[in-house]
Design an enzyme around this catalytic site. Structure first.
Site, PDB file in Angstrom:
ATOM      1  N   ASP A 156       9.411   2.646  -0.587  1.00 18.54           N
ATOM      2  CA  ASP A 156       8.415   3.399   0.165  1.00 18.54           C
ATOM      3  C   ASP A 156       8.716   3.165   1.642  1.00 18.54           C
ATOM      4  O   ASP A 156       8.337   2.137   2.208  1.00 18.54           O
ATOM      5  CB  ASP A 156       7.017   2.901  -0.220  1.00 18.54           C
TER       6      ASP A 156
ATOM      7  N   TYR B 194       0.867  -1.185   0.000  1.00 20.08           N
ATOM      8  CA  TYR B 194       0.000   0.000   0.000  1.00 20.08           C
ATOM      9  C   TYR B 194       0.896   1.225   0.000  1.00 20.08           C
ATOM     10  O   TYR B 194       1.802   1.348   0.831  1.00 20.08           O
ATOM     11  CB  TYR B 194      -0.914   0.014   1.234  1.00 20.08           C
TER      12      TYR B 194
ATOM     13  N   LYS C 240       4.879  10.071   7.720  1.00 24.51           N
ATOM     14  CA  LYS C 240       4.635   9.698   9.114  1.00 24.51           C
ATOM     15  C   LYS C 240       5.652  10.318  10.084  1.00 24.51           C
ATOM     16  O   LYS C 240       5.535  11.483  10.412  1.00 24.51           O
ATOM     17  CB  LYS C 240       4.549   8.181   9.245  1.00 24.51           C
TER      18      LYS C 240
HETATM   19  N1  HOZ Z   1      -3.051   4.076   5.662  1.00 19.97           N
HETATM   20  C1  HOZ Z   1      -3.121   3.939   7.072  1.00 19.97           C
HETATM   21  C2  HOZ Z   1      -2.954   2.531   7.486  1.00 19.97           C
HETATM   22  N2  HOZ Z   1      -1.887   1.821   6.937  1.00 19.97           N
HETATM   23  C3  HOZ Z   1      -4.389   4.461   7.655  1.00 19.97           C
HETATM   24  C4  HOZ Z   1      -4.389   5.894   7.794  1.00 19.97           C
HETATM   25  C5  HOZ Z   1      -5.462   6.430   8.731  1.00 19.97           C
HETATM   26  O1  HOZ Z   1      -6.573   5.951   8.731  1.00 19.97           O
HETATM   27  O2  HOZ Z   1      -5.145   7.334   9.461  1.00 19.97           O
END
Ligand code: HOZ
Length: 426
Positions: free
Chosen positions: A239, A144, A267
């Site tokens: 990534d 992802y 992040k």
């Molecule tokens: N893409 C995030 C989990 N791998 C979730 C992001 C969110 O809901 O804050």
């Protein structure tokens, strides 16, 4: 545990926001029930709108490696905000932040800051296409990389939790240019590269998969990707939105000793504020406007409040012993959980790296999306609810990571293991 206020807020939210959430992974779709609405956090703990407290292993899905509301980070953000929240012009903070990132990440000589991990990966793909003059990309099943059109094909995280193969609305031409290989299979990448010689711009991979749950790279996998990318004239994109500044200060590339051509960050680099970044060698980054023909821009990119929080976070992470502490806490949680599951004769695979792990309800080793998908989702959901009822907040999906911060204490580990023992017994 009374969560009346969360239920009321969810009722209201569902009338105003699709699914009541601003990011699907938060909706608890794969575990069922009403998502907890949070009101505040401090250190390793978060409190919901009803006043219940939880040991938090979501930690905002990774950014909070120092825990919630670390005083130095909050002060840096407050001080920066008091001087003006945005200029849409360069600031000294961006230069300091760029220096920290270039010094930390082995493959980065120049870096561009954006506002999210999605923007970072989207820009990295555009950069790879611009630099190579090719269009196809290779990603991995269960990888992802945010919600860029080209990357929402066989994606992990919330996409996998929803059981969607490719998002509706993705232009078929974008999806067609995306080819999908199997994580930890160099052979599957080789086949695609050989079938599409001189057409592949980039291979994009989470060097430690984090969005099918945590799946570390098998020995030789990253090295194999590096060799294949070089041999076929494609760029290798790591990534490191999750792994960057988590598995080590220099990210997964410093741990596994493999240098990508382009690195994506997010992040942690924003210290809890919206920041992403992509970086590469000076030669590749010279393709980016205004130096080169690949356009990418953003009003709030390099935002001073976010830069200040990010700088302070990275400086605190450089202090001696921080990563040793996080690794030790992770290891104690993982080994404690392993023995509890063994005692309860509950099949589980616990994959871990420094600062992150996933408990897969699965009798067989999890090495890719196919094996992760064989996990018992119902058992995971029951365990998840039993843990939240006992004041521990794991990620609300089998395909996500539990995040461990520097703020998690030995006491938190003991309480988490006690909750797990009780949950497994019940
Ligand atoms: N893409 C995030 C989990 N791998 C979730 C992001 C969110 O809901 O804050």
């Amino acid at each position: 545990m009374d969560r009346k206020r969360s239920s009321e807020l969810f009722e209201q939210a569902q009338k105003l926001i699709p699914g009541g959430v601003n990011s699907p992974a938060r909706a608890w779709n794969s575990v069922g029930g009403v998502p907890i609405f949070f009101a505040r956090g401090q250190g390793s703990h978060a409190w919901d709108s009803d006043g219940n407290s939880y040991i938090d292993y979501v930690c905002s899905w990774g950014p909070l490696i120092l825990g919630h509301a670390r005083p130095e980070v909050i002060k840096a953000a407050q001080d920066a905000a008091a001087l003006g929240t945005s200029f849409g012009a360069p600031t000294e903070l961006e230069v300091r932040m760029a220096r920290l990132v270039v010094d930390a990440v082995p493959s980065i000589e120049m870096v561009r800051f954006v506002n999210s991990g999605t923007e970072a990966t989207m820009s990295a793909l555009r950069l790879a296409r611009a630099y190579t003059g090719r269009n196809r990309i290779i990603k991995f099943d269960g990888g992802y990389h945010g919600h860029d059109d080209a990357l929402l094909v066989k994606a992990g995280s919330g996409v996998a939790a929803q059981g969607i193969a490719t998002s509706a609305g993705v232009h078929p031409d974008y999806a067609a240019a995306t080819m999908v290989a199997d994580f930890n299979s160099v052979e599957s990448v080789k086949r695609l590269l050989e079938a599409h010689r001189d057409e592949v711009a980039a291979i994009i991979v989470e060097p430690v998969a984090g969005n099918m749950g945590v799946v570390p790279p098998a020995p030789g996998f990253l090295e194999g990707l590096r060799e294949l990318a070089t041999a076929h004239g494609a760029l290798l994109i790591f990534d490191e939105v999750i792994s960057g500044f988590r598995v080590a200060y220099g990210g997964a590339q410093s741990v596994y000793g493999v240098k990508p051509d382009i690195t994506c960050l997010g992040k942690i680099v924003g210290g809890g504020f919206p920041v992403g970044a992509y970086g590469a060698s000076e030669e590749i980054m010279r393709t980016v406007a205004p130096l080169g023909p690949m356009y990418q821009a953003g009003t709030l990119s390099g935002n001073p409040v976010a830069m200040a929080a990010g700088i302070t976070t990275l400086e605190l992470l450089k202090e001696p012993g921080v990563y040793e502490g996080i690794a030790d806490t992770t290891e104690r949680l993982v080994s404690g959980l392993r023995s509890l599951f063994a005692q309860a004769e509950a099949p589980a695979q616990i994959n871990s790296v420094c600062g992150a792990f996933t408990v897969f309800f699965n009798a067989r080793p999890v090495t890719d999306m196919a094996t992760a998908s064989a996990s018992d989702m119902d058992a995971f959901a029951r365990f998840f609810h039993a843990m939240t009822e006992r004041g521990v907040y794991p990620p609300p999906s089998q395909f996500e990571a539990w995040f461990v911060s520097a703020a998690h204490t030995a006491d938190d580990v003991e309480q988490t293991l006690a909750a797990a023992r009780d949950a497994l017994t019940s």
